[in-house]
Design a protein around this motif. Structure first.
Motif, PDB file in Angstrom:
ATOM      1  N   TYR A  12      18.656  19.098  38.408  1.00 42.62           N
ATOM      2  CA  TYR A  12      20.015  18.563  38.280  1.00 42.62           C
ATOM      3  C   TYR A  12      20.046  17.124  38.792  1.00 42.62           C
ATOM      4  CZ  TYR A  12      25.124  18.267  38.768  1.00 42.62           C
ATOM      5  OH  TYR A  12      26.446  17.890  38.671  1.00 42.62           O
ATOM      6  N   ALA A  13      19.419  16.889  39.939  1.00 32.41           N
ATOM      7  CA  ALA A  13      19.371  15.536  40.497  1.00 32.41           C
ATOM      8  C   ALA A  13      18.685  14.583  39.531  1.00 32.41           C
ATOM      9  CB  ALA A  13      18.636  15.553  41.841  1.00 32.41           C
ATOM     10  N   ARG A  14      17.575  15.027  38.959  1.00 37.79           N
ATOM     11  CA  ARG A  14      16.831  14.194  38.009  1.00 37.79           C
ATOM     12  C   ARG A  14      17.700  13.870  36.791  1.00 37.79           C
ATOM     13  NH1 ARG A  14      13.031  17.330  37.783  1.00 37.79           N
ATOM     14  NH2 ARG A  14      11.714  16.357  39.379  1.00 37.79           N
ATOM     15  N   ALA A  15      18.424  14.863  36.305  1.00 38.96           N
ATOM     16  CA  ALA A  15      19.275  14.657  35.129  1.00 38.96           C
ATOM     17  C   ALA A  15      20.393  13.659  35.414  1.00 38.96           C
ATOM     18  CB  ALA A  15      19.860  15.992  34.673  1.00 38.96           C
ATOM     19  N   THR A  16      20.987  13.728  36.603  1.00 37.00           N
ATOM     20  CA  THR A  16      22.068  12.791  36.929  1.00 37.00           C
ATOM     21  C   THR A  16      21.535  11.363  37.049  1.00 37.00           C
ATOM     22  OG1 THR A  16      21.848  13.145  39.328  1.00 37.00           O
ATOM     23  CG2 THR A  16      23.384  14.569  38.136  1.00 37.00           C
ATOM     24  N   LEU A  17      20.348  11.218  37.605  1.00 34.82           N
ATOM     25  CA  LEU A  17      19.748   9.890  37.739  1.00 34.82           C
ATOM     26  C   LEU A  17      19.428   9.296  36.371  1.00 34.82           C
ATOM     27  CD1 LEU A  17      17.399  10.655  40.756  1.00 34.82           C
ATOM     28  CD2 LEU A  17      19.323   9.052  40.782  1.00 34.82           C
ATOM     29  N   LEU A  18      18.909  10.121  35.465  1.00 32.18           N
ATOM     30  CA  LEU A  18      18.574   9.638  34.126  1.00 32.18           C
ATOM     31  C   LEU A  18      19.828   9.385  33.297  1.00 32.18           C
ATOM     32  CD1 LEU A  18      15.466  11.857  33.334  1.00 32.18           C
ATOM     33  CD2 LEU A  18      15.508   9.386  33.748  1.00 32.18           C
ATOM     34  N   ALA A  19      20.889  10.135  33.564  1.00 31.51           N
ATOM     35  CA  ALA A  19      22.151   9.882  32.865  1.00 31.51           C
ATOM     36  C   ALA A  19      22.708   8.523  33.275  1.00 31.51           C
ATOM     37  CB  ALA A  19      23.156  10.989  33.182  1.00 31.51           C
ATOM     38  N   TRP A  20      22.490   8.173  34.534  1.00 33.62           N
ATOM     39  CA  TRP A  20      22.959   6.883  35.047  1.00 33.62           C
ATOM     40  C   TRP A  20      22.117   5.738  34.505  1.00 33.62           C
ATOM     41  CZ3 TRP A  20      26.870   4.598  37.394  1.00 33.62           C
ATOM     42  CH2 TRP A  20      26.663   3.383  38.038  1.00 33.62           C
ATOM     43  N   GLU A  21      20.791   5.947  34.436  1.00 32.44           N
ATOM     44  CA  GLU A  21      19.886   4.891  33.969  1.00 32.44           C
ATOM     45  C   GLU A  21      18.787   5.516  33.109  1.00 32.44           C
ATOM     46  OE1 GLU A  21      18.732   1.973  32.663  1.00 32.44           O
ATOM     47  OE2 GLU A  21      19.992   1.283  34.313  1.00 32.44           O
ATOM     48  N   PRO A  22      19.054   5.709  31.811  1.00 36.45           N
ATOM     49  CA  PRO A  22      18.096   6.393  30.924  1.00 36.45           C
ATOM     50  C   PRO A  22      16.722   5.733  30.860  1.00 36.45           C
ATOM     51  CG  PRO A  22      20.242   6.204  29.881  1.00 36.45           C
ATOM     52  CD  PRO A  22      20.297   5.367  31.113  1.00 36.45           C
ATOM     53  N   ALA A  23      16.668   4.410  31.035  1.00 31.36           N
ATOM     54  CA  ALA A  23      15.397   3.697  30.916  1.00 31.36           C
ATOM     55  C   ALA A  23      14.717   3.472  32.264  1.00 31.36           C
ATOM     56  CB  ALA A  23      15.621   2.353  30.227  1.00 31.36           C
ATOM     57  N   ALA A  24      15.149   4.187  33.289  1.00 28.85           N
ATOM     58  CA  ALA A  24      14.593   3.985  34.633  1.00 28.85           C
ATOM     59  C   ALA A  24      13.113   4.343  34.676  1.00 28.85           C
ATOM     60  CB  ALA A  24      15.362   4.832  35.642  1.00 28.85           C
ATOM     61  N   ASP A  25      12.383   3.648  35.527  1.00 32.08           N
ATOM     62  CA  ASP A  25      10.966   3.925  35.745  1.00 32.08           C
ATOM     63  C   ASP A  25      10.828   5.362  36.260  1.00 32.08           C
ATOM     64  OD1 ASP A  25       8.381   4.196  36.833  1.00 32.08           O
ATOM     65  OD2 ASP A  25       8.290   2.083  37.396  1.00 32.08           O
ATOM     66  N   PRO A  26      10.049   6.205  35.580  1.00 33.52           N
ATOM     67  CA  PRO A  26       9.896   7.606  36.011  1.00 33.52           C
ATOM     68  C   PRO A  26       9.466   7.746  37.465  1.00 33.52           C
ATOM     69  CG  PRO A  26       8.955   7.294  33.827  1.00 33.52           C
ATOM     70  CD  PRO A  26       9.292   5.924  34.345  1.00 33.52           C
ATOM     71  N   ARG A  27       8.627   6.823  37.934  1.00 32.40           N
ATOM     72  CA  ARG A  27       8.179   6.901  39.329  1.00 32.40           C
ATOM     73  C   ARG A  27       9.339   6.671  40.290  1.00 32.40           C
ATOM     74  NH1 ARG A  27       3.569   2.467  38.854  1.00 32.40           N
ATOM     75  NH2 ARG A  27       5.343   1.557  37.734  1.00 32.40           N
TER      76      ARG A  27
END
Length: 285
Positions: free
Chosen positions: A130-145
């Motif tokens: 869930y945390a990962r999904a919220t972070l990616l929703a905020w910044e879809p192109a964020a560095d995976p690391r």
């Protein structure tokens, strides 16, 4: 124009981190005071955020504690940002990424927290996916690391739920919309709500849901009220797209406490909250 970080929060963060470094290094307050050529009360004031430590004092204490160079430089830079003279009251903001560390420092020492969340499950209750999904929703192109680093940090923060010295008394009111706003997938939401039911059973946690049909409630933003017993201070933490704001005036804390009490009174009691979460959970399975 960039706004200065809150000097009070800076002093508290520096004090909390210096105390941890001292305790981890096995030094007494008397030994720390000797390194500064001062008395124990000065160390107590610095560690409780009542007195600012100069960059030079931070360096001396870091030497004594064997602090790694990167952390030493970071703390010395924080100390350099604390104004030497008090300013008239104004609104301070903390910009990313430093505000994250400041909030975590306060959260890690808080003895009481009251949180109202509008759209998301609060961070202390989130599962990894869930945390990962919220972070990616905020910044879809964020560095995976970077995303994984943030997820790891968010999970580590949850250790405060099991902390006993000092124990954290946590009261959370979630808007019902947080239960329905899908993050990641149906499966992620099912596991997240199941986890929510589990943490709601913790003895130091009081979880309530504000239902859609609650009357005469028009609070549209999230807020966190924190009280730190050791530092004898209370603050209201507000977060938005640009960073974070801390409110320190007693009347501000009182006002937000009254608002939170209204939200709590309008929210479902704990048993009915669990029943609602269980009902919503079924639609994700």
């Amino acid at each position: 124009m960039a706004m200065s970080p809150d000097p009070k929060v800076l002093k508290i963060q520096i004090g909390i981190e210096l105390r941890r470094l001292r305790e981890n290094a096995g030094h007494t307050a008397a030994e720390a005071a000797e390194a500064l050529g001062g008395a124990v009360p000065k160390i107590s004031k610095i560690e409780n955020g009542k007195q600012a430590a100069t960059p030079e004092e931070v360096e001396k204490l870091a030497d004594l504690y064997g602090t790694p160079a990167k952390r030493r430089k970071y703390l010395a830079n924080l100390a350099a940002q604390v104004p030497k003279r008090s300013r008239r009251r104004t609104m301070y903001r903390d910009a990313v990424p430093d505000w994250v560390q400041r909030f975590f420092a306060l959260e890690s020492e808080a003895t009481e927290m009251k949180i109202y969340e509008v759209e998301l499950i609060t961070g202390l209750f989130q599962i990894e996916d869930y945390a990962r999904a919220t972070l990616l929703a905020w910044e879809p192109a964020a560095d995976p690391r970077l995303v994984e680093s943030h997820v790891k940090t968010r999970m580590e923060r949850q250790a405060v739920l099991a902390r006993t010295d000092p124990a954290l008394d946590l009261h959370v009111v979630l808007s019902e919309s947080a239960l329905h706003r899908v993050q990641g997938s149906q499966d992620v939401m099912a596991r997240q709500l199941n986890h929510l039911l589990e943490v709601s059973e913790l003895p130091n946690v009081r979880l309530q849901v504000l239902p859609f049909d609650a009357n005469r409630i028009a609070v549209t933003s999230s807020a966190a009220l924190m009280h730190l017993s050791d530092q004898q201070l209370s603050t209201v933490y507000l977060e938005d797209f640009l960073g974070a704001t801390y409110l320190w005036e007693p009347e501000e804390y009182t006002r937000y406490s009254v608002i939170f009490e209204r939200l709590s009174n309008a929210a479902l009691p704990v048993p009915k909250t669990r029943q609602l979460i269980a009902r919503v959970l079924k639609k994700y399975r």
